[in-house]
Design a protein around this motif. Sequence first.
Motif, PDB file in Angstrom:
ATOM      1  N   GLN A 122       0.678  -1.108   0.282  1.00 25.03           N
ATOM      2  CA  GLN A 122       0.051   0.028  -0.281  1.00 25.03           C
ATOM      3  C   GLN A 122       0.876   1.141   0.041  1.00 25.03           C
ATOM      4  N   ARG A 125       2.248   1.803  -3.092  1.00 20.04           N
ATOM      5  CA  ARG A 125       1.775   2.565  -4.392  1.00 20.04           C
ATOM      6  C   ARG A 125       1.156   4.182  -4.121  1.00 20.04           C
ATOM      7  N   THR A 154      -4.685  -1.357  -7.906  1.00 19.98           N
ATOM      8  CA  THR A 154      -6.493  -0.678  -6.706  1.00 19.98           C
ATOM      9  C   THR A 154      -7.847  -0.449  -6.877  1.00 19.98           C
ATOM     10  N   ARG A 158     -10.156   3.367  -1.924  1.00 16.99           N
ATOM     11  CA  ARG A 158      -8.787   3.126  -1.175  1.00 16.99           C
ATOM     12  C   ARG A 158      -8.007   3.742  -0.427  1.00 16.99           C
ATOM     13  N   GLU A 160      -4.975   4.694  -1.666  1.00 12.32           N
ATOM     14  CA  GLU A 160      -3.426   5.193  -2.315  1.00 12.32           C
ATOM     15  C   GLU A 160      -3.093   5.145  -3.123  1.00 12.32           C
TER      16      GLU A 160
END
Length: 239
Positions: A122, A125, A154, A158, A160
């Motif tokens: 994570q 990213r 992803t 999320r 990221e």
Amino acid sequence: MTWNVWGRFGDRWLRRQRAIADTVRGQRPDFVVLQETWRSENQEQIALLGFELGMTPVFAPSRMPRGPDVQLGLGILSRFPLREVERHTLSTRTVALRAEIRLGTGSLHFITSCLDWEEDYQQERFAQATSLAALVTELKAGGDQVIVAGDLSTPPGRPELAPLFAVLDDCWQPHHGGVTYSSRNPWLGKGEWLENHRIDYILAADGLTRGSSRLTGFNEDHGRPPSDHYAVVTDVRVA
């Protein structure tokens, strides 16, 4: 159009190659970005597609896993002459490929990348998305328009991808739905953490008018998908 085309994996890659070309031709896109496109000692998938489809091809190697006797990387196909092409380093692991066309007194930039896909990456990213967002901000500050398309590894929502969504709009409406990495796809390895999510995106600057978005690449390989990802196509109107 963006598509992760799965290198030369599987025992039907020659048939998949034919089906990929047919799928792209059927959509008649002005621009195509590919991830996990392959280059061997004597051939380059993006060049073969460019010749067949009458589009200008560019390729950049990346750290993606090697296929059988090939280097995997990023590719862009354009129906318009390219003003500049550049490979950008996002991190020690990941790169982006940018192609620029003239747009009036400014330019339109197409950028593609394939972010780290491992579940526990994570932070990597997020750092890669932050680097992409900084590049987008720099280009927009010069008065240019920008589209980022690719396999961002992803699902929506999320954290990221927050840096990218702060500077670009997601062309998929509504933001939920549109699964591009589906358990219905027989090429997909079962039980993967990204299964049944949309992980392939087209993002555009707010100065560009987005039309409809759609998925393709379902069954063109004799009833099977040509890749383990479905492709995303978006209509974008440039003033």
